[in-house]
Design an enzyme around this catalytic site. Structure first.
Site, PDB file in Angstrom:
ATOM      1  CE  LYS A   1      79.715  23.786 105.128  1.00  0.00           C
ATOM      2  NZ  LYS A   1      80.285  23.309 106.391  1.00  0.00           N
TER       3      LYS A   1
ATOM      4  CD  GLU B   1      80.038  26.315 108.357  1.00  0.00           C
ATOM      5  OE1 GLU B   1      79.631  25.303 107.799  1.00  0.00           O
ATOM      6  OE2 GLU B   1      81.225  26.497 108.680  1.00  0.00           O
TER       7      GLU B   1
ATOM      8  CG  HIS C   1      84.462  12.613 106.198  1.00  0.00           C
ATOM      9  ND1 HIS C   1      85.259  13.671 106.587  1.00  0.00           N
ATOM     10  CD2 HIS C   1      83.170  13.020 106.404  1.00  0.00           C
ATOM     11  CE1 HIS C   1      84.488  14.668 106.996  1.00  0.00           C
ATOM     12  NE2 HIS C   1      83.226  14.298 106.888  1.00  0.00           N
TER      13      HIS C   1
ATOM     14  CG  HIS D   1      87.770  18.314 108.469  1.00  0.00           C
ATOM     15  ND1 HIS D   1      87.117  19.459 108.091  1.00  0.00           N
ATOM     16  CD2 HIS D   1      87.025  17.299 107.984  1.00  0.00           C
ATOM     17  CE1 HIS D   1      86.021  19.145 107.401  1.00  0.00           C
ATOM     18  NE2 HIS D   1      85.947  17.830 107.342  1.00  0.00           N
TER      19      HIS D   1
ATOM     20  NE  ARG E   1      75.989  24.108 105.807  1.00  0.00           N
ATOM     21  CZ  ARG E   1      75.739  23.885 104.542  1.00  0.00           C
ATOM     22  NH1 ARG E   1      75.133  24.789 103.812  1.00  0.00           N
ATOM     23  NH2 ARG E   1      76.102  22.741 103.977  1.00  0.00           N
TER      24      ARG E   1
ATOM     25  CD  GLU F   1      79.386  13.524 108.548  1.00  0.00           C
ATOM     26  OE1 GLU F   1      78.787  14.180 109.426  1.00  0.00           O
ATOM     27  OE2 GLU F   1      80.357  13.977 107.901  1.00  0.00           O
TER      28      GLU F   1
ATOM     29  CG  ASN G   1      81.221  22.487 110.579  1.00  0.00           C
ATOM     30  OD1 ASN G   1      81.053  21.811 109.570  1.00  0.00           O
ATOM     31  ND2 ASN G   1      81.148  23.810 110.565  1.00  0.00           N
TER      32      ASN G   1
ATOM     33  CG  HIS H   1      82.989  17.657 110.640  1.00  0.00           C
ATOM     34  ND1 HIS H   1      81.960  17.054 111.329  1.00  0.00           N
ATOM     35  CD2 HIS H   1      82.855  17.259 109.351  1.00  0.00           C
ATOM     36  CE1 HIS H   1      81.234  16.329 110.483  1.00  0.00           C
ATOM     37  NE2 HIS H   1      81.763  16.434 109.281  1.00  0.00           N
TER      38      HIS H   1
ATOM     39  NE  ARG I   1      81.731  35.541  86.481  1.00  0.00           N
ATOM     40  CZ  ARG I   1      81.865  36.255  85.365  1.00  0.00           C
ATOM     41  NH1 ARG I   1      80.942  36.239  84.446  1.00  0.00           N
ATOM     42  NH2 ARG I   1      82.937  36.974  85.186  1.00  0.00           N
TER      43      ARG I   1
HETATM   44  P1  NAD Z   1      83.999   8.530  98.985  1.00  0.00           P
HETATM   45  O1  NAD Z   1      83.322   9.460  98.088  1.00  0.00           O
HETATM   46  O2  NAD Z   1      85.494   8.526  99.002  1.00  0.00           O
HETATM   47  O3  NAD Z   1      83.475   7.057  98.680  1.00  0.00           O
HETATM   48  C1  NAD Z   1      84.025   5.993  99.406  1.00  0.00           C
HETATM   49  C2  NAD Z   1      84.297   4.784  98.524  1.00  0.00           C
HETATM   50  O4  NAD Z   1      83.073   4.103  98.300  1.00  0.00           O
HETATM   51  C3  NAD Z   1      84.862   5.098  97.151  1.00  0.00           C
HETATM   52  O5  NAD Z   1      85.837   4.119  96.863  1.00  0.00           O
HETATM   53  C4  NAD Z   1      83.667   4.918  96.223  1.00  0.00           C
HETATM   54  O6  NAD Z   1      83.990   4.592  94.909  1.00  0.00           O
HETATM   55  C5  NAD Z   1      82.955   3.781  96.906  1.00  0.00           C
HETATM   56  N1  NAD Z   1      81.535   3.697  96.629  1.00  0.00           N
HETATM   57  C6  NAD Z   1      80.655   4.714  96.511  1.00  0.00           C
HETATM   58  N2  NAD Z   1      79.425   4.224  96.351  1.00  0.00           N
HETATM   59  C7  NAD Z   1      79.520   2.887  96.342  1.00  0.00           C
HETATM   60  C8  NAD Z   1      78.578   1.846  96.214  1.00  0.00           C
HETATM   61  N3  NAD Z   1      77.272   2.094  96.111  1.00  0.00           N
HETATM   62  N4  NAD Z   1      79.024   0.582  96.217  1.00  0.00           N
HETATM   63  C9  NAD Z   1      80.349   0.316  96.354  1.00  0.00           C
HETATM   64  N5  NAD Z   1      81.301   1.254  96.503  1.00  0.00           N
HETATM   65  C10 NAD Z   1      80.867   2.532  96.502  1.00  0.00           C
HETATM   66  O7  NAD Z   1      83.589   8.760 100.514  1.00  0.00           O
HETATM   67  P2  NAD Z   1      82.303   9.357 101.205  1.00  0.00           P
HETATM   68  O8  NAD Z   1      82.389   8.903 102.596  1.00  0.00           O
HETATM   69  O9  NAD Z   1      81.083   9.090 100.434  1.00  0.00           O
HETATM   70  O10 NAD Z   1      82.531  10.930 101.162  1.00  0.00           O
HETATM   71  C11 NAD Z   1      83.573  11.547 101.867  1.00  0.00           C
HETATM   72  C12 NAD Z   1      83.767  12.925 101.307  1.00  0.00           C
HETATM   73  O11 NAD Z   1      82.591  13.707 101.530  1.00  0.00           O
HETATM   74  C13 NAD Z   1      84.914  13.698 101.935  1.00  0.00           C
HETATM   75  O12 NAD Z   1      85.635  14.343 100.940  1.00  0.00           O
HETATM   76  C14 NAD Z   1      84.207  14.712 102.811  1.00  0.00           C
HETATM   77  O13 NAD Z   1      84.973  15.861 103.005  1.00  0.00           O
HETATM   78  C15 NAD Z   1      82.970  14.983 102.016  1.00  0.00           C
HETATM   79  N6  NAD Z   1      81.845  15.527 102.785  1.00  0.00           N
HETATM   80  C16 NAD Z   1      81.212  16.621 102.285  1.00  0.00           C
HETATM   81  C17 NAD Z   1      80.131  17.149 102.948  1.00  0.00           C
HETATM   82  C18 NAD Z   1      79.383  18.310 102.351  1.00  0.00           C
HETATM   83  O14 NAD Z   1      78.495  18.850 103.022  1.00  0.00           O
HETATM   84  N7  NAD Z   1      79.679  18.696 101.131  1.00  0.00           N
HETATM   85  C19 NAD Z   1      79.671  16.562 104.135  1.00  0.00           C
HETATM   86  C20 NAD Z   1      80.338  15.432 104.617  1.00  0.00           C
HETATM   87  C21 NAD Z   1      81.425  14.917 103.929  1.00  0.00           C
HETATM   88  N1  GLY Z   2      78.746  18.770 106.584  1.00  0.00           N
HETATM   89  C1  GLY Z   2      78.731  20.095 107.107  1.00  0.00           C
HETATM   90  C2  GLY Z   2      77.797  20.994 106.393  1.00  0.00           C
HETATM   91  O1  GLY Z   2      77.151  20.619 105.432  1.00  0.00           O
HETATM   92  O2  GLY Z   2      77.679  22.133 106.762  1.00  0.00           O
END
Ligand code: NAD
Ligand code: GLY
Length: 362
Positions: A140, A241, A269, A256, A245, A182, A249, A252, A118
C-alpha cells in the site's frame, strides 16, 4: 537472520523477500549497494533517520532526498519535489528508489516508485517498529490530500524489504509504543488472517511486557516475524483489498478519522489505531457481537501496553463521524467496519452513522 517471502502472483517478480536481522549497519549498506549495483538510485530518508544514520549509511548527497518529519509531509507538494528529483537524476525504469525511514517515507517513496515512469523498482528499509511490523510490507503506497488520509495511492509491491533491528535502539518511547498499536491489532485479527500456524499473539503480548520494556531483540524479532507472517498471508490472498485484506483495517476507520480531526497533531498513527480498537470493541459489545469476557481481555491487553481510554476533549463528534463516512472503505453514507467477534477473529459490518457514540463505556 530470518528471511520471509511474500508470494503475490500479480507482481512482476511474483514474490519478494523480507530480510530480518541485527547486522551491523555497514553490512546493511553493503547489501543495499549490491542490490543497486550498476543502477542509479534515489534514497529517500525520514529527517530524523538521516540525522542519526546518514553518516554511517553514507549515500552520496546527490542521490539523497530527506523528507521532513510528520504525517503532514506526506503531501502532493513533496511528491512533486521527489518526482522532480527523479527527473533531475535521470532515473529510468532500470533504476531504483530506496525508502529508509518510517511509514511516512515508505508510503511516499512507494507512491513515487509506483507512478514515476509508470513504475520503477523500490526497496523498503523500515526504521520504526510500526513500519517493520506493518507498513513496509504489502504494497500500500499513498499520499494524503486535504480530503483525507491516503487519498491518492497505488498498490505497488517493493522488490525487497530490509529490516534491521538496530534502528529500534534510537526510536523514542512514543514511536516505539505506537508500533505496538499495530502489533496489538494483529493479535485481535490473528485467526482471521488464515495463516497455517497459530501463535496466540495476544497471549505472547500479555506475558512479555518486561521484554517490551527492555526492547529485547529476540522478543522484537519474534513479534515482527509473527506480524509479517500474518500480514503476508492476508496480502497473498487479496493483494488489492477486495475482501479478506479489509481485516487489516481493524481499528483504522475511527483511528484515521481521529487523526484527520486532530490534524495529525495529537496522536501517533499507532495510538490512533488503538483508540480505534477501543472504539470498535465498544461497538461490538453494545451490539452483542463480542462477549464481555473477550472485551475485558482486550482492554487489559491495551492497558498492559500503556493505552487507556482517553478524554476526547475538543474532538468534534459530527466531523469525526463524517471523516469515517468519507473513508476509502466506506460508500459516503454508511460506514464500513471490521469488528471483533471472537478471540483473534473479526468480521465485516456496515453501520449507519447514528449507531455511533465516541464515549467509551468502560
Ligand atoms: P513516521 O514515518 O512518521 O516516523 C515517526 C518518527 O520516527 C519520524 O519523526 C521519524 O523520522 C522517526 N524515526 C524513524 N525511524 C527512527 C529511528 N530508527 N530512530 C529515531 N527516530 C526514527 O511514522 P510511522 O509510525 O513509522 O508511520 C506512520 C505512517 O505509516 C502513516 O502515514 C500511516 O498512514 C502509514 N501506514 C502505512 C501502512 C501501509 O500498509 N502502507 C500501514 C500502516 C501505517
Ligand atoms: N495496513 C493495512 C494494509 O496494509 O492493508
Amino acid at each position: 537472520m530470518t528471511t520471509l517471502t511474500v508470494n503475490i502472483s500479480e507482481t512482476p517478480s511474483g514474490s519478494y523477500p523480507i530480510y530480518i536481522d541485527n547486522d551491523d549497519l555497514k553490512e546493511l549498506k553493503k547489501k543495499l549497494d549490491e542490490e543497486t549495483k550498476e543502477r542509479k538510485r534515489l534514497v529517500i530518508f525520514s529527517e530524523k533517520v538521516y540525522k542519526i544514520y546518514g553518516k554511517i549509511l553514507d549515500f552520496k548527497k546527490s542521490e539523497t532526498f530527506v523528507l521532513k518529519d510528520g504525517e503532514q509531509q506526506k503531501n502532493i507538494k513533496n511528491y512533486e519535489k521527489i518526482i522532480r528529483k527523479c527527473i533531475e537524476l535521470k532515473l529510468s525504469r532500470k533504476d531504483m528508489i530506496i525508502a529508509i525511514g518510517g511509514g511516512v517515507v515508505g508510503d511516499m517513496a512507494g507512491f513515487v516508485a509506483a507512478t514515476y515512469m509508470r513504475g520503477i523498482k523500490f526497496l523498503q528499509v523500515p526504521t520504526t517498529l510500526l513500519a517493520m511490523v506493518d507498513s513496509s510490507v504489502g504494497g500500500k503506497t499513498a499520499i494524503d490530500m486535504p480530503h483525507g488520509k491516503n487519498f491518492v495511492g497505488a498498490f505497488y509491491q517493493p522488490k525487497a524489504v530490509y529490516i534491521n533491528l538496530n534502528f529500534l535502539k534510537t526510536l523514542d518511547e512514543k514511536q516505539y509504543k505506537s508500533g505496538f498499536g499495530e502489533v496489538i491489532k494483529y493479535g485481535f485479527i490473528e485467526k482471521s488472517c488464515q495463516y497455517g500456524e497459530y501463535f496466540n499473539l495476544i497471549k505472547i503480548l500479555k506475558e512479555n511486557r518486561d521484554k517490551y520494556e527492555k526492547r529485547d531483540n529476540e522478543f522484537l524479532a519474534r513479534i515482527i516475524e509473527i506480524c509479517l507472517k500474518l500480514k503476508s498471508s492476508v496480502v497473498e490472498k487479496d493483494e488489492k483489498e477486495s475482501g479478506l485484506r479489509k481485516i487489516l483495517n481493524l481499528g483504522h476507520t475511527f483511528g484515521h478519522a481521529l487523526e484527520e480531526e486532530t490534524k495529525y497533531k495529537r496522536y501517533t498513527h499507532g495510538y490512533a489505531v488503538v483508540l480505534g480498537l477501543m472504539f470498535i470493541f465498544n461497538y461490538a459489545l453494545k451490539n452483542n457481537l463480542c462477549g464481555r469476557e473477550y472485551y475485558d481481555e482486550a482492554y487489559t491487553l491495551m492497558s498492559v501496553y500503556g493505552y487507556e481510554p482517553p478524554c476526547f476533549c475538543g474532538i468534534n463528534k459530527k466531523r469525526t463521524l463524517n471523516y469515517m463516512k468519507t473513508d476509502k472503505k466506506s460508500d459516503g453514507n454508511t460506514i464500513n467496519l471490521i469488528v471483533p467477534v471472537n478471540y483473534g477473529e473479526v468480521t465485516e459490518k456496515t453501520a449507519d452513522s447514528v449507531e455511533f457514540d465516541i464515549e467509551y463505556i468502560k
